[in-house]
Write a protein that holds these residues in place. Structure first.
Motif, short mmCIF file in Angstrom:
data_model
loop_
_atom_site.label_atom_id
_atom_site.label_comp_id
_atom_site.label_asym_id
_atom_site.label_seq_id
_atom_site.Cartn_x
_atom_site.Cartn_y
_atom_site.Cartn_z
N GLY A 56 0.82 -1.22 0.00
CA GLY A 56 0.00 0.00 0.00
C GLY A 56 0.85 1.26 0.00
O GLY A 56 0.59 2.21 -0.76
N ARG A 72 -7.74 -1.88 11.86
CA ARG A 72 -8.00 -3.11 11.11
C ARG A 72 -8.19 -4.29 12.04
O ARG A 72 -7.40 -4.50 12.96
CB ARG A 72 -6.85 -3.37 10.12
CG ARG A 72 -6.99 -2.51 8.87
CD ARG A 72 -5.87 -2.74 7.90
NE ARG A 72 -5.68 -4.15 7.57
CZ ARG A 72 -5.00 -4.55 6.50
NH1 ARG A 72 -4.49 -3.68 5.68
NH2 ARG A 72 -4.85 -5.84 6.27
N ASP A 98 -3.42 -3.78 -6.09
CA ASP A 98 -2.65 -4.06 -4.88
C ASP A 98 -3.32 -5.18 -4.07
O ASP A 98 -4.48 -5.06 -3.67
CB ASP A 98 -2.59 -2.70 -4.11
CG ASP A 98 -2.26 -2.80 -2.63
OD1 ASP A 98 -1.91 -3.88 -2.14
OD2 ASP A 98 -2.36 -1.74 -1.97
#
Ligand code: UDP
Ligand code: MG
Length: 196
Positions: A17, A136, A87
């Motif tokens: 990323g 996350r 990605d």
């Protein structure tokens, strides 16, 4: 005109990323993160896939390609552009087969950018990202263990598959973001020269 695609692969925390945002600033590529698109879809009110996506992400498993590929295809169309960094995809055989079924005629695969980084360093980075508030649900030791197993068992064979076709560009991703980007630039500048 057929859109150009670069797949960006590497272990969780290898810097995909980070490097993709640097690349998209310096070169004319749109950065599409499959993981980000899935996380957005998970949050979308009324999504029929929200729970399934959350469960897969937490367990480090791969979402069925129909979902991921359609999110990618939509994002590509919406962008109106013709060069894409994809990605974190394709991550397993289901992803690869699904992409080839639907997208390989519609796109030109330029190469695979592959970030090589040790498991220890990747784990440290993801835990750091979690501690810094990534929010996350998979930046914890238990999920990371599962994500690594999936990476080794399912994603490495995909990288090998492309390597046999001479499409893999390996990058040492154990150094600083700036140093990694120097290696990345060499790959993109070489590609430009060849195309010119
Ligand atoms: N994921 C998936 N299919 C994809 C990309 C991601 O199922 O094509 C899921 C998978 O569960 C993965 C998670 O999303 O572990 C996070 O992916 P991301 O690429 O964002 O994580 P990274 O590897 O960059 O840390
Ligand atoms: Mg990522």
């Amino acid at each position: 005109m057929v859109p150009d695609v670069v797949f960006v692969l590497g272990a969780p925390g290898s810097g995909k990323g980070t490097q993709c945002s640097l690349i998209s600033k310096e070169y004319d590529y749109v950065h599409l993160s499959a993981g980000d698109l899935l996380r957005e879809e998970r949050q979308r009110p009324g999504s029929e896939y929200g729970e399934m996506i959350e469960e897969k992400i937490r367990n480090g498993e791969i979402v069925p390609v129909e979902v991921t590929c359609s999110l990618l295809h939509k994002a590509m169309q919406l962008s109106g552009k013709t060069r894409f960094l994809i990605d974190g995809f394709p991550r397993n055989k289901d992803n690869l087969d699904g992409w080839e079924r639907v997208m390989s005629d519609k796109t030109k695969l330029q190469f695979i950018l592959f970030f090589e980084c040790s498991r220890d360093l990747c784990t440290e980075r993801c835990l750091g990202r979690g501690a810094a508030g990534s929010g996350r649900s998979d930046d914890n030791l238990e999920s990371l263990h599962k994500r690594f197993n999936t990476y080794l068992n399912e994603t490495m064979p995909i990288i090998q598959h492309y390597d046999q076709q001479g499409l893999v560009r390996r990058i040492d991703a154990e150094v600083s973001p700036e140093e990694v980007f120097d290696s990345v630039k060499k790959v993109f500048n070489d590609t430009k020269r060849i195309a010119a």
